[in-house]
Design a protein around this motif. Structure first.
Motif, PDB file in Angstrom:
ATOM      1  N   PHE A 112       0.825  -1.210   0.000  1.00 34.86           N
ATOM      2  CA  PHE A 112       0.000   0.000   0.000  1.00 34.86           C
ATOM      3  C   PHE A 112       0.859   1.259   0.000  1.00 34.86           C
ATOM      4  CE2 PHE A 112      -2.285   3.365   2.327  1.00 34.86           C
ATOM      5  CZ  PHE A 112      -3.399   3.505   1.501  1.00 34.86           C
ATOM      6  N   VAL A 113       1.815   1.359   0.931  1.00 35.55           N
ATOM      7  CA  VAL A 113       2.629   2.573   0.999  1.00 35.55           C
ATOM      8  C   VAL A 113       3.591   2.660  -0.184  1.00 35.55           C
ATOM      9  CG1 VAL A 113       2.462   2.910   3.480  1.00 35.55           C
ATOM     10  CG2 VAL A 113       4.263   1.458   2.588  1.00 35.55           C
ATOM     11  N   ARG A 114       4.084   1.508  -0.645  1.00 36.22           N
ATOM     12  CA  ARG A 114       4.977   1.530  -1.804  1.00 36.22           C
ATOM     13  C   ARG A 114       4.255   2.026  -3.047  1.00 36.22           C
ATOM     14  NH1 ARG A 114       6.177  -3.982  -4.549  1.00 36.22           N
ATOM     15  NH2 ARG A 114       4.066  -3.440  -5.224  1.00 36.22           N
ATOM     16  N   ASP A 115       3.067   1.484  -3.297  1.00 37.47           N
ATOM     17  CA  ASP A 115       2.316   1.884  -4.487  1.00 37.47           C
ATOM     18  C   ASP A 115       1.912   3.358  -4.423  1.00 37.47           C
ATOM     19  OD1 ASP A 115       2.574  -0.673  -5.381  1.00 37.47           O
ATOM     20  OD2 ASP A 115       0.484  -1.262  -5.043  1.00 37.47           O
ATOM     21  N   LEU A 116       1.570   3.807  -3.235  1.00 37.07           N
ATOM     22  CA  LEU A 116       1.202   5.209  -3.074  1.00 37.07           C
ATOM     23  C   LEU A 116       2.394   6.103  -3.389  1.00 37.07           C
ATOM     24  CD1 LEU A 116      -1.300   6.821  -2.285  1.00 37.07           C
ATOM     25  CD2 LEU A 116      -0.551   6.718   0.105  1.00 37.07           C
ATOM     26  N   PHE A 117       3.569   5.725  -2.887  1.00 35.89           N
ATOM     27  CA  PHE A 117       4.779   6.488  -3.141  1.00 35.89           C
ATOM     28  C   PHE A 117       5.101   6.499  -4.635  1.00 35.89           C
ATOM     29  CE2 PHE A 117       9.391   6.812  -3.625  1.00 35.89           C
ATOM     30  CZ  PHE A 117       9.667   7.947  -2.887  1.00 35.89           C
ATOM     31  N   GLU A 118       4.999   5.347  -5.270  1.00 39.12           N
ATOM     32  CA  GLU A 118       5.282   5.266  -6.702  1.00 39.12           C
ATOM     33  C   GLU A 118       4.323   6.153  -7.499  1.00 39.12           C
ATOM     34  OE1 GLU A 118       5.467   1.354  -8.288  1.00 39.12           O
ATOM     35  OE2 GLU A 118       6.953   0.652  -6.838  1.00 39.12           O
ATOM     36  N   THR A 119       3.078   6.180  -7.101  1.00 39.71           N
ATOM     37  CA  THR A 119       2.095   7.038  -7.772  1.00 39.71           C
ATOM     38  C   THR A 119       2.506   8.503  -7.687  1.00 39.71           C
ATOM     39  OG1 THR A 119       0.313   5.480  -7.278  1.00 39.71           O
ATOM     40  CG2 THR A 119      -0.329   7.735  -7.835  1.00 39.71           C
ATOM     41  N   TYR A 120       2.943   8.924  -6.499  1.00 39.20           N
ATOM     42  CA  TYR A 120       3.399  10.312  -6.344  1.00 39.20           C
ATOM     43  C   TYR A 120       4.609  10.589  -7.234  1.00 39.20           C
ATOM     44  CZ  TYR A 120       0.546  10.326  -2.066  1.00 39.20           C
ATOM     45  OH  TYR A 120      -0.478  10.239  -1.167  1.00 39.20           O
ATOM     46  N   MET A 121       5.522   9.625  -7.314  1.00 41.64           N
ATOM     47  CA  MET A 121       6.752   9.839  -8.079  1.00 41.64           C
ATOM     48  C   MET A 121       6.517   9.825  -9.592  1.00 41.64           C
ATOM     49  SD  MET A 121       9.059  10.536  -5.881  1.00 41.64           S
ATOM     50  CE  MET A 121       7.710  11.338  -4.976  1.00 41.64           C
ATOM     51  N   GLU A 122       5.306   9.474 -10.023  1.00 40.15           N
ATOM     52  CA  GLU A 122       4.953   9.621 -11.432  1.00 40.15           C
ATOM     53  C   GLU A 122       4.963  11.096 -11.827  1.00 40.15           C
ATOM     54  OE1 GLU A 122       3.720   7.385 -13.863  1.00 40.15           O
ATOM     55  OE2 GLU A 122       4.326   5.672 -12.644  1.00 40.15           O
TER      56      GLU A 122
END
Length: 555
Positions: A112-122
Motif C-alpha cells: 500500500f505505501v509503496r504503491d502510493l509512493f510510486e504514484t506520487y513519483m509519477e
C-alpha cells in the motif's frame, strides 16, 4: 504470491516471511513479518538454516526487489527511474522492530505505501522536489519518508478520509527546510534563539512552496504541524478544535519520528522509551490519539496498565530491547510476573492508561540505586530525571539533595565508587553550565587545593552558574596583589574565601563583597539551596551570614 524456501545466507532486508517460523518448537516469528538486518543476524545466531519467504508467482526469487521501485508503463524513461528515491530501500533501514513494532508487519501494508509512493513519483515535480531534499539534507529526507509511512498507515487505521491526498502532505510536511541554512539543520548543539527563530520559518516556507506547486489543499499540513493543542505551538498558536484531526495525527508522528530516528550525533531510541518521553508532554497533543498510536505500534512503555488477551489487566514491568513486543508484565489480580510468550497465546490488546512517574518518585529511585551502587539502574533513573529538569535545575533538585542523603549516611560505610559516580555526573553538569550559561558577572573563589575537587564546592559552583555568575577558582597561595588584579580584570563583584582562618584582604576603589566560608560551613550553605527553583535562589541573602570585613585603601 507464492511461498518458497530461502537459505539464511541469501536473505535480504525487506523480504517477507511466508510461513510462521518455529525454533525449538516455539514460534519465533509470524508469517508476514518483514526481515530486517537485526532479525537476519538473530536467525543466524540461532543456527536457522532456511526460512520460507513470499515471492511474486511470475518471478524468480532472485528477482525480488523489495528495495527498488519499478516504473509504470509509459510513465518515465529508465534513466529517470534510476534517479528516483529508493523508497523501500530507505524503509528497510527505518522500519526496525524497536521503532515500528506491529506497524508494517504484513505485505498488504508494505504494498500500500509503496504503491502510493510510486504514484506520487509519477509526477515529475514531486519527484524532483524529493530528490532535491535528499541531496540537501539526508536526515530530513529520511524523516519525510518515515513520517509518510507511519503517518499513512496510522491514518489508514484511524479511517482518515481522502488519505491518498493527505499522505502527500505527510511526505512534504518538512519541505520548507529546503530554504533553511544547512548549518542550522545539521547543528548538533542546541539552537540559539536567533537560529530557532529561523528554523521556525520552515512551516510557512513549506506552505508557500506547496501552494506554488498547486497543492494548496494540503499545504496546511506543512504550515500547522508544529501547532500544539494547548496553543503553545507555531506559527499561529492554534489550539483545541482549531486544529484538524489530520494535523493532530501528523504532529504526533512527526515528534515520534524525530525522537526515535538515528542521527550521526544521537543514537536512536526504542518505541517504549520514546512513548514514555512523549507522555511527559501529553498536554501538547491529543491524548486519545496518543493512546491509539501506542496500540498501533504495539510497544508499551514500562508502567503502562494494559488489557491482556485473556481479559486480565497487567502492569508492564520491563521492556526487552531485543524483543520489545514481548515485555515482562505483572498481572494486577494475582501479582504474577511473566514475559509474554513468543507464540502469542497471551498478548496485549490495548493500553488502559500510562503511569507517568513524578520527579519526586524518580528521585527516590535514583538515590536508592545510587546508594546501593547499582550503576545501571541508577543511570536509568538519572536519565529520566534529567529529561524532566534543565541542567540548571539538576543542581538544586538532584545533586544537592543526593549529597544531603550521603551526609545523613556518612556514619555508615559508603562505597567510594558511588561518590565517584556522583562526582562524574556532577562534573558533566558543571561542564555544560560553563559552556552554555551566559554569565552577567563573575566571582572569585579563593580555594585551598585540597578543597578544589570536593563535591560541596562543585555544587556551589553550579549554584553560582545557575544565577548567571561565573566562579573563577584562585589558589589560596595567590598574593593579595595578584588576587586583586585578577578581580579587577574579571570585573568580579564577589570574593568567597574558603579557608579555616580568614585573612583580611586589601581592597581597591571598586566595590567588592567579601565572604568567608569555612569548609565545615560550606555544606550548610549548599544544603540551603536544596530543591529550590532558579527564581527561588537568593545568593546574596544566603551569603550574608558569611560576610567578611574588608579593608579599603584608595590608590
Amino acid at each position: 504470491m507464492k511461498v518458497v524456501p530461502r537459505k539464511i545466507a541469501d536473505l535480504q532486508e525487506g523480504f517477507v516471511l511466508g510461513k510462521d517460523l518455529y525454533v525449538e518448537n516455539r514460534m519465533l516469528m509470524k508469517k508476514g513479518s518483514v526481515l530486517t538486518a537485526r532479525i537476519i543476524t538473530l536467525l543466524k545466531n540461532r543456527n536457522v538454516q532456511h526460512v520460507y519467504i513470499e515471492v511474486p508467482i511470475d518471478k524468480e526469487v532472485n528477482q525480488i526487489q523489495s528495495i527498488t521501485v519499478q516504473p509504470q508503463q509509459n510513465s518515465l524513461v529508465s534513466s529517470e527511474w534510476d534517479e528516483m528515491p529508493k523508497f523501500l530501500q530507505a524503509l528497510a533501514a527505518l522500519s526496525t522492530e524497536r521503532r515500528y513494532g506491529h506497524a508494517l508487519k504484513n505485505m498488504a501494508d508494505i504494498v500500500f505505501v509503496r504503491d502510493l509512493f510510486e504514484t506520487y513519483m509519477e509526477n515529475l515535480s514531486y519527484r524532483r522536489l524529493l530528490q532535491t531534499l535528499k541531496k540537501y539534507d539526508e536526515y530530513t529526507y529520511m524523516h519525510a519518508l518515515d513520517v509518510f509511512t507511519l503517518g499513512t498507515l496510522f491514518a489508514k487505521k484511524e479511517g482518515i478520509s481522502h488519505l491518498e491526498h493527505y499522505a502527500l502532505g505527510f511526505l512534504f510536511h518538512d519541505i520548507g527546510k529546503l530554504n533553511i541554512p544547512h548549518e542550522i539543520l545539521s547543528k548538533e548543539e542546541k539552537l540559539t534563539v536567533e537560529e530557532f527563530t529561523i528554523m521556525q520559518k520552515h512551516t510557512q516556507l513549506g506552505y508557500d512552496l506547496l501552494k506554488e506547486l498547486g497543492l494548496e489543499s494540503i499545504a496546511f499540513l506543512a504550515k500547522l504541524h508544529h501547532e500544539r493543542i494547548d496553543g503553545s505551538g507555531y506559527p499561529d498558536g492554534l489550539a483545541g478544535k482549531e486544529i484538524p484531526k489530520v494535523v493532530l495525527l501528523l504532529q504526533l508522528i512527526d515528534i515520534y519520528s524525530a525522537i526515535t530516528m538515528n542521527r550521526p550525533y544521537k543514537q536512536e531510541i526504542g518505541a517504549a522509551e520514546a512513548i514514555a518521553t512523549i507522555y511527559k508532554e501529553k498536554h501538547l497533543l491529543d491524548e486519545k490519539l496518543l493512546a491509539k498510536f501506542v496500540d498501533f505500534i504495539g510497544i508499551y512503555p514500562e508502567k503502562s496498565i494494559v488489557l491482556l488477551s485473556d481479559g486480565t489487566h497487567a502492569l508492564v514491568e520491563h521492556v526487552n530491547l531485543m524483543f520489545p513486543l514481548l515485555p515482562t508484565v505483572r498481572r494486577l489480580d494475582s501479582n504474577t510476573i511473566f514475559a509474554l510468550p513468543v507464540n502469542l497465546q497471551i498478548k496485549i490488546e490495548k493500553l488502559i492508561t500510562y503511569y507517568v512517574e513524578t520527579p519526586d518518585q524518580l528521585f527516590r529511585k535514583f538515590s536508592e540505586y545510587l546508594i546501593k551502587g547499582e550503576a545501571h539502574l541508577m543511570e536509568k533513573y538519572y536519565n529520566k530525571l534529567v529529561e524532566q529538569h534543565t541542567i540548571s535545575e539538576c543542581i538544586t533538585k538532584i545533586y544537592i539533595p543526593v549529597y544531603q542523603i550521603f551526609d545523613v549516611l556518612k556514619e555508615q560505610v559508603m562505597l567510594e565508587n558511588v561518590r565517584v559516580k556522583l562526582r562524574g555526573l556532577l562534573n558533566k553538569a558543571i561542564f555544560h553550565l560553563r559552556k552554555d550559561t551566559k554569565t552577567k558577572s563573575s566571582a572569585i573563589f579563593l580555594v585551598d587545593q585540597n578543597l578544589r575537587a570536593s563535591i560541596p564546592l562543585l555544587l556551589l559552583e553550579g549554584v553560582f552558574y545557575v544565577k548567571g555568575i561565573c566562579p573563577i577558582m584562585i589558589d589560596t597561595t595567590t598574593s593579595k596583589e595578584e588576587l586583586l588584579r585578577i578581580a579587577d580584570y574579571c570585573e568580579a563583584t564577589v570574593i568567597c574565601s574558603f579557608e579555616e582562618e580568614y585573612n583580611p584582604l586589601i581592597g581597591t576603589n571598586r566595590k567588592l563583597e567579601l565572604y568567608h566560608i569555612t569548609p565545615k560551613k560550606l555544606e550548610s550553605l549548599v544544603f540551603s539551596f536544596a530543591g529550590q527553583s532558579i527564581k527561588q535562589i537568593n545568593l546574596k541573602v544566603a551569603l550574608q551570614k558569611y560576610k567578611a570585613v574588608t579593608k579599603i585603601i584608595n590608590n
